[in-house]
Design an enzyme around this catalytic site. Structure first.
Site, PDB file in Angstrom:
ATOM      1  N   GLY A  69      46.647  45.056  36.997  1.00 17.01           N
ATOM      2  CA  GLY A  69      46.418  45.131  38.440  1.00 17.01           C
ATOM      3  C   GLY A  69      45.908  43.848  39.085  1.00 17.01           C
ATOM      4  CD  GLN A  70      45.028  41.212  35.620  1.00 15.10           C
ATOM      5  OE1 GLN A  70      46.020  41.940  35.755  1.00 15.10           O
ATOM      6  NE2 GLN A  70      44.422  41.063  34.466  1.00 15.10           N
ATOM      7  CE  LYS A  71      44.935  39.400  46.999  1.00 13.47           C
ATOM      8  NZ  LYS A  71      43.772  39.569  47.771  1.00 13.47           N
TER       9      LYS A  71
END
Ligand code: G3D
Length: 185
Positions: A69-71
């Site tokens: 889910g990292q940007k």
């Protein structure tokens, strides 16, 4: 018969469900999948790409896709949308600072046509941490009532540490998907 219909038919026969776990990084997606699968959750490294876990639940085979889910990698989520039966959106209920970001990403995801038929379970995770928002409070902050009325959804408070709420949520998701896909059984 088209390829998609053939795949759907096989899937129905094998009672498979494809479940996509998404949410901001650090919300607890990997820990939740490990806990449900009965694995040791004391050592967890961040999901950089994706993990797939196959879990047998009742008479169903759940293929759970846990996507990072990292940007910088959120734009790749769309590569995993095809054939998704259930969506699990995980929220870190103690991370008040990022709830706006969380709300933005969730509503953005729900605009996706390919996910329009997927049942949505929202896990308000980390309920064991003092000061966490309750599921009702998370529902308000994320403006869940504004979702399309045709969407099947539910929010469940949980802790991937203690295991509280995990099976309640999973059970609702599986029954909801089953009532749509396997209703002829
Ligand atoms: P992600 O897959 O969504 O990125 P992870 O998140 O499963 O890697 O979890 C991120 C951090 O949150 C981990 O801590 C993990 O132990 C912790 N965590 C996950 N679920 C819970 C929970 O229910 N309660 C609490 N207290 N912590 C949780 P570290 O320290 O390894 O970063």
């Amino acid at each position: 018969m088209g390829l998609l219909s053939i795949i759907r038919k096989i899937k129905r026969k094998e009672k498979e469900m494809r479940i996509l776990m998404v949410g901001l990084d650090n919300s607890g997606k990997t820990t939740i999948v490990m806990k449900i699968n009965g694995e040791d959750t004391s050592v967890i490294s961040p999901t950089l790409g994706f993990n797939i876990k196959t879990i047998i639940y009742e008479k169903y085979t759940l293929n759970i896709w846990d996507v990072g889910g990292q940007k910088t990698i959120r734009s790749y989520w769309r590569n995993y949308f095809e054939q998704t039966d259930g969506l699990v959106w995980v929220v870190d209920s103690s991370d008040l600072r990022r709830l706006d970001d969380c709300k933005y990403e969730l509503h953005n995801l729900l605009k996706e046509e390919r996910l329009s038929g997927a049942s949505l379970l929202i896990f308000a995770n980390k309920q064991d941490i003092q000061g966490s928002l309750s599921p009702d409070e998370i529902a308000k902050v994320l403006n869940l009532e504004a979702m399309d009325k045709s969407r099947h959804w539910r929010i469940v408070g949980c802790s991937a540490y203690t295991g509280e709420g995990l099976l309640d949520g999973l059970d609702w998701l599986v029954q909801d998907i089953a009532s749509r896909i396997y209703m002829l059984d």
